[in-house]
Enzyme design. Structure first.
Site, short mmCIF file in Angstrom:
data_model
loop_
_atom_site.label_atom_id
_atom_site.label_comp_id
_atom_site.label_asym_id
_atom_site.label_seq_id
_atom_site.Cartn_x
_atom_site.Cartn_y
_atom_site.Cartn_z
N LEU A 121 -37.35 28.21 -4.97
CA LEU A 121 -38.56 28.59 -4.24
C LEU A 121 -39.77 28.53 -5.17
O LEU A 121 -39.69 28.91 -6.34
CB LEU A 121 -38.41 29.99 -3.65
CG LEU A 121 -37.79 30.04 -2.25
CD1 LEU A 121 -36.34 29.65 -2.28
CD2 LEU A 121 -37.94 31.43 -1.65
N ASN A 134 -30.82 36.26 -3.63
CA ASN A 134 -30.00 35.05 -3.66
C ASN A 134 -28.56 35.44 -3.98
O ASN A 134 -28.31 36.40 -4.70
CB ASN A 134 -30.51 34.11 -4.75
CG ASN A 134 -29.68 32.84 -4.87
OD1 ASN A 134 -29.43 32.16 -3.88
ND2 ASN A 134 -29.24 32.53 -6.08
N THR A 135 -27.63 34.67 -3.42
CA THR A 135 -26.23 34.87 -3.80
C THR A 135 -25.78 33.66 -4.60
O THR A 135 -26.09 32.51 -4.27
CB THR A 135 -25.34 35.09 -2.57
OG1 THR A 135 -23.98 35.19 -3.00
CG2 THR A 135 -25.45 33.99 -1.54
N HIS A 136 -25.05 33.93 -5.69
CA HIS A 136 -24.69 32.88 -6.65
C HIS A 136 -23.20 33.00 -6.99
O HIS A 136 -22.71 34.10 -7.27
CB HIS A 136 -25.54 33.04 -7.92
CG HIS A 136 -25.27 31.97 -8.92
ND1 HIS A 136 -25.74 30.67 -8.80
CD2 HIS A 136 -24.55 32.00 -10.07
CE1 HIS A 136 -25.32 29.97 -9.82
NE2 HIS A 136 -24.61 30.74 -10.61
N ASP A 195 -36.65 35.28 -8.94
CA ASP A 195 -37.94 35.14 -9.61
C ASP A 195 -38.21 33.65 -9.79
O ASP A 195 -37.55 32.83 -9.14
CB ASP A 195 -37.96 35.93 -10.93
CG ASP A 195 -36.92 35.42 -11.93
OD1 ASP A 195 -36.35 34.34 -11.70
OD2 ASP A 195 -36.69 36.12 -12.94
N ALA A 196 -39.14 33.29 -10.67
CA ALA A 196 -39.54 31.89 -10.77
C ALA A 196 -38.49 31.02 -11.45
O ALA A 196 -38.55 29.79 -11.37
CB ALA A 196 -40.87 31.79 -11.51
N GLY A 197 -37.50 31.62 -12.08
CA GLY A 197 -36.51 30.83 -12.82
C GLY A 197 -35.33 30.42 -11.95
O GLY A 197 -35.29 30.69 -10.75
C1 GRF Z 1 -22.08 29.89 -1.84
O1 GRF Z 1 -20.99 30.00 -2.71
C2 GRF Z 1 -23.37 30.04 -2.58
O2 GRF Z 1 -23.35 31.02 -3.57
C3 GRF Z 1 -23.53 28.68 -3.18
O3 GRF Z 1 -23.15 27.80 -2.14
C4 GRF Z 1 -22.23 28.47 -1.29
C5 GRF Z 1 -22.78 28.45 0.11
O4 GRF Z 1 -21.78 28.63 1.05
N1 GRF Z 1 -24.84 28.43 -3.70
P1 GRF Z 1 -22.11 28.78 2.61
O5 GRF Z 1 -23.06 27.66 3.01
O6 GRF Z 1 -22.70 30.14 2.82
O7 GRF Z 1 -20.77 28.64 3.29
#
Ligand code: GRF
Length: 206
Positions: free
Chosen positions: A101, A113-115, A147-149
């Site tokens: 973003l 965000n989820t990572h 954040d920006a990173g």
């Molecule tokens: C997730 O593992 C997310 O962390 C990663 O891509 C996947 C997305 O899965 N960046 P979905 O589209 O929610 O099924």
């Protein structure tokens, strides 16, 4: 009872994390309500899930704009249209959204965000592959503020997932995603119902 916090979910892929949030928001007292789903490309499984749930969807694709800054402005306009009370009265959830973003969109709202790794290890688009290649025995998932990173923002929550002998990128990612969905659902609920403060990168959710 206070009104549910409006949430825009940003997606690029299959949308299993989105689906977990769609399912969770029907729980009484969940505290968050998805008002729109935005994608960086048309035709994603995630947009189909939004449509099936009756949630408005939009596409904001980088190639449709003259440059990245114009895309950032356009995304910010979409977010502002659905989150008029922001930056304080709403949330943006990046759930498998494969774009960084820009500053204008980031000013619109609190973004999380989820990572699929235990940050700060293995940031970026190939976190599961990179963790396997490194030979880690434990990896996991992180929900963090943006954040920006690239995956550098303050961490909200993490869960660990052991690596099994013979894991491929696909098998490991599937096990991470099963945990990740639950972590995301819980973290959005906690943020929406309790708020948060940040001191020296450390996030407190009262
Ligand atoms: C997730 O593992 C997310 O962390 C990663 O891509 C996947 C997305 O899965 N960046 P979905 O589209 O929610 O099924």
């Amino acid at each position: 009872m206070s009104a549910a916090l409006p949430v825009v979910v940003l997606v690029s892929g299959a949308g299993s994390n989105l689906q977990a949030l769609i399912d969770a928001q029907t729980t009484p007292g969940y505290g968050a309500r998805i008002v729109a789903v935005g994608a960086d490309r048309p035709g994603t499984g995630a947009l189909a899930r939004a449509e099936a749930a009756g949630i408005p969807g939009f596409v904001c694709a980088v190639p449709d704009h003259p440059d990245r800054s114009a895309w950032d402005d356009a995304l910010a306009r979409h977010l502002a249209a659905y989150l008029p009370e922001c930056p304080r009265g709403g949330l943006v959830v990046s759930a498998g959204f494969m774009k960084i973003l820009g500053p204008t969109a980031l000013r619109c709202a609190t973004v999380l965000n989820t990572h699929p790794a235990l940050l700060p290890a293995f940031p970026g688009a190939h976190a599961v592959r990179d963790a396997l290649a490194h030979g880690v025995r434990v990896t996991g998932c992180t929900v963090h503020l943006v954040d920006a990173g690239v995956d550098t923002g303050p961490i909200l929550a993490q869960w660990a997932v052991p690596v099994r002998t013979g894991d491929s990128e696909a098998t490991l990612h599937e096990r991470i995603k099963a945990v990740e969905r639950d972590l995301l659902v819980r973290t959005v609920h906690r943020l929406a119902t309790r708020g948060h403060t940040i001191t020296d990168r450390k996030v407190t959710i009262p």
